[in-house]
Design a protein around this motif. Sequence first.
Motif, PDB file in Angstrom:
ATOM      1  N   GLU A   1       0.876  -1.061   0.215  1.00  0.00           N
ATOM      2  CA  GLU A   1      -0.232   0.103  -0.121  1.00  0.00           C
ATOM      3  C   GLU A   1       1.189   1.549  -0.281  1.00  0.00           C
ATOM      4  N   THR A   2       0.299   2.517  -0.812  1.00  0.00           N
ATOM      5  CA  THR A   2       0.855   3.111  -0.422  1.00  0.00           C
ATOM      6  C   THR A   2       0.131   4.764  -0.621  1.00  0.00           C
ATOM      7  N   VAL A   3       0.036   5.349   0.039  1.00  0.00           N
ATOM      8  CA  VAL A   3      -0.540   6.667   0.305  1.00  0.00           C
ATOM      9  C   VAL A   3       0.136   7.944  -0.529  1.00  0.00           C
ATOM     10  N   LEU A   4      -0.946   9.113  -0.673  1.00  0.00           N
ATOM     11  CA  LEU A   4      -0.472  10.624  -0.850  1.00  0.00           C
ATOM     12  C   LEU A   4      -0.928  11.282  -0.799  1.00  0.00           C
ATOM     13  N   ASP A   5      -0.237  12.451   0.007  1.00  0.00           N
ATOM     14  CA  ASP A   5      -0.704  13.411   0.520  1.00  0.00           C
ATOM     15  C   ASP A   5       0.228  14.448  -0.366  1.00  0.00           C
ATOM     16  N   ALA A   6      -0.939  15.545  -0.239  1.00  0.00           N
ATOM     17  CA  ALA A   6      -0.240  16.601  -0.611  1.00  0.00           C
ATOM     18  C   ALA A   6      -1.686  17.931  -0.208  1.00  0.00           C
ATOM     19  N   SER A   7      -0.930  19.270  -0.288  1.00  0.00           N
ATOM     20  CA  SER A   7      -1.660  20.301   0.475  1.00  0.00           C
ATOM     21  C   SER A   7      -1.616  20.954  -1.287  1.00  0.00           C
ATOM     22  N   ILE A   8      -2.285  22.200  -1.464  1.00  0.00           N
ATOM     23  CA  ILE A   8      -2.074  23.616  -2.234  1.00  0.00           C
ATOM     24  C   ILE A   8      -2.141  25.211  -1.055  1.00  0.00           C
ATOM     25  N   THR A   9      -1.655  26.413  -1.470  1.00  0.00           N
ATOM     26  CA  THR A   9      -1.737  27.195  -1.138  1.00  0.00           C
ATOM     27  C   THR A   9      -2.685  27.815  -1.733  1.00  0.00           C
ATOM     28  N   ASN A  10      -3.210  29.297  -1.016  1.00  0.00           N
ATOM     29  CA  ASN A  10      -4.654  29.878  -1.312  1.00  0.00           C
ATOM     30  C   ASN A  10      -5.294  29.236  -2.168  1.00  0.00           C
ATOM     31  N   PRO A  11      -5.976  28.051  -0.971  1.00  0.00           N
ATOM     32  CA  PRO A  11      -6.879  26.880  -1.524  1.00  0.00           C
ATOM     33  C   PRO A  11      -8.437  27.813  -2.025  1.00  0.00           C
ATOM     34  N   ARG A  12      -9.132  29.023  -1.447  1.00  0.00           N
ATOM     35  CA  ARG A  12      -9.925  29.637  -2.084  1.00  0.00           C
ATOM     36  C   ARG A  12      -9.954  30.869  -2.898  1.00  0.00           C
ATOM     37  N   ALA A  13      -8.563  30.394  -4.102  1.00  0.00           N
ATOM     38  CA  ALA A  13      -8.347  32.278  -4.599  1.00  0.00           C
ATOM     39  C   ALA A  13      -8.828  31.227  -6.040  1.00  0.00           C
ATOM     40  N   THR A  14      -9.203  31.769  -7.239  1.00  0.00           N
ATOM     41  CA  THR A  14      -9.257  31.795  -8.287  1.00  0.00           C
ATOM     42  C   THR A  14      -9.127  32.985  -9.174  1.00  0.00           C
ATOM     43  N   ASP A  15      -8.116  34.075  -8.727  1.00  0.00           N
ATOM     44  CA  ASP A  15      -7.789  34.414  -9.268  1.00  0.00           C
ATOM     45  C   ASP A  15      -6.242  35.025 -10.464  1.00  0.00           C
ATOM     46  N   GLY A  16      -6.075  33.585 -10.351  1.00  0.00           N
ATOM     47  CA  GLY A  16      -4.871  33.690 -11.181  1.00  0.00           C
ATOM     48  C   GLY A  16      -3.202  33.452 -10.178  1.00  0.00           C
ATOM     49  N   ARG A  17      -3.569  34.165  -9.055  1.00  0.00           N
ATOM     50  CA  ARG A  17      -2.094  34.240  -8.293  1.00  0.00           C
ATOM     51  C   ARG A  17      -1.149  32.748  -8.009  1.00  0.00           C
ATOM     52  N   SER A  18      -0.198  32.763  -7.365  1.00  0.00           N
ATOM     53  CA  SER A  18       0.941  31.464  -7.474  1.00  0.00           C
ATOM     54  C   SER A  18       0.071  31.233  -6.601  1.00  0.00           C
TER      55      SER A  18
ATOM     56  N   GLN B   1       6.193  -2.904  -6.922  1.00  0.00           N
ATOM     57  CA  GLN B   1       6.345  -3.429  -6.016  1.00  0.00           C
ATOM     58  C   GLN B   1       5.514  -2.622  -4.703  1.00  0.00           C
ATOM     59  N   LEU B   2       4.972  -1.074  -5.354  1.00  0.00           N
ATOM     60  CA  LEU B   2       4.244  -0.521  -4.664  1.00  0.00           C
ATOM     61  C   LEU B   2       3.226  -0.227  -5.380  1.00  0.00           C
ATOM     62  N   ASN B   3       1.827  -0.400  -5.438  1.00  0.00           N
ATOM     63  CA  ASN B   3       1.097  -0.028  -5.226  1.00  0.00           C
ATOM     64  C   ASN B   3       0.225   1.959  -6.113  1.00  0.00           C
ATOM     65  N   PRO B   4      -0.081   1.583  -6.288  1.00  0.00           N
ATOM     66  CA  PRO B   4      -0.412   3.532  -6.949  1.00  0.00           C
ATOM     67  C   PRO B   4      -1.485   4.240  -6.600  1.00  0.00           C
ATOM     68  N   ASP B   5      -1.534   5.355  -5.939  1.00  0.00           N
ATOM     69  CA  ASP B   5      -2.280   6.163  -5.236  1.00  0.00           C
ATOM     70  C   ASP B   5      -2.216   7.164  -5.487  1.00  0.00           C
ATOM     71  N   GLY B   6      -2.944   8.242  -5.158  1.00  0.00           N
ATOM     72  CA  GLY B   6      -3.514   9.446  -5.765  1.00  0.00           C
ATOM     73  C   GLY B   6      -4.447  10.341  -5.152  1.00  0.00           C
ATOM     74  N   ARG B   7      -4.933  11.903  -4.976  1.00  0.00           N
ATOM     75  CA  ARG B   7      -5.328  12.491  -5.133  1.00  0.00           C
ATOM     76  C   ARG B   7      -5.581  13.779  -5.619  1.00  0.00           C
ATOM     77  N   PHE B   8      -6.929  14.169  -4.603  1.00  0.00           N
ATOM     78  CA  PHE B   8      -7.470  15.547  -5.717  1.00  0.00           C
ATOM     79  C   PHE B   8      -7.091  16.717  -4.444  1.00  0.00           C
ATOM     80  N   VAL B   9      -6.700  18.135  -4.688  1.00  0.00           N
ATOM     81  CA  VAL B   9      -6.680  18.610  -4.175  1.00  0.00           C
ATOM     82  C   VAL B   9      -7.898  19.940  -5.050  1.00  0.00           C
ATOM     83  N   VAL B  10      -8.310  20.091  -4.210  1.00  0.00           N
ATOM     84  CA  VAL B  10      -9.858  21.061  -4.651  1.00  0.00           C
ATOM     85  C   VAL B  10      -9.545  22.829  -4.619  1.00  0.00           C
ATOM     86  N   GLN B  11      -8.917  23.424  -5.432  1.00  0.00           N
ATOM     87  CA  GLN B  11      -9.054  24.651  -5.569  1.00  0.00           C
ATOM     88  C   GLN B  11     -10.643  25.397  -6.060  1.00  0.00           C
TER      89      GLN B  11
END
Length: 285
Positions: free
Chosen positions: A172-189, A267-277
């Motif tokens: 088993e594998t686990v992918l963890d991820a996060s994003i800065t400015n999670p509520r922004a939609t104005d094109g900022r980095s 040897q290692l299983n695939p995994d993935g995650r959605f990051v919603v902005q």
Amino acid sequence: MSQHRTSRTALLRRGLVALATATTLLAGGLVVAPSAQAVPVVDLDSRGGTVVKTRMDAWGSVIEGDVTTDKLSAAKVRYEIDLDWSGGKLSVSDFDGVVTLQRVGAKQVRQFPVTVDRDGKRSGTIKLPGTLTPGSYRVGIEFTARVKRPDGRSMWHRVDVNNAETVSVRRETVLDASITNPRATDGRSSRITGRVRALSVSADGDVYWSTLRSGTVQLSYYPGGLFRNEAEPVSVRPLTIDRHGKFTTVVPARDRIWVLDYAGTKQLNPDGRFVVQGPERSCGC
């Protein structure tokens, strides 16, 4: 920030789309429901006017674990056997066989007794300790079977298939991820950062998560939203996992569902995650 595993949610999404499409086509009389696929033929043995055709298929599994209790799930290999014969009658009581399992590159061959029913079929599951070395395994079959001809003569068929199917037993594998400015939609980095961890076992049997320090994670996104008409996500770029166990990239802030996928290895299983902005939302599942 709302996050979801792609390994489950993406399958659900694709399943809903496929179900809706199939239902529409069936209602319009354009297609018929698919039939079950035949088990692959792996051997054909002919003797004295009698023939035994051997079909076999197999599937591997994912070893999961609990790091708090040091428990691992069983490593499972499922198989399906289907024999066809002609020129006489198969004597099921005289069938003597084993299913074989061998890790690719290793010498040891494990054997598991197997019988078949009157129709020549049998399905089963091999369960092994979760400490089994993950990787690719050859699944085969060896047996002798007697076919009695109408004139009373018996023909003995001997089948030895080393590799009917090659399957993967993965950790088993686990992918963890996060994003800065999670509520922004104005094109900022906005920076996406994450890591991939793999279930590991120490020499003394401790179960723990180890951080991968190599490999890649694919970044994509759903342009129309998770449950819109787009069948597949749009690829953005691969992200390299560095020696510190991190992957990172900068994206423009959008009302978007970012997709991160680790493809896995033998040897290692695939995994993935959605990051919603963007605005806070729920997939409703």
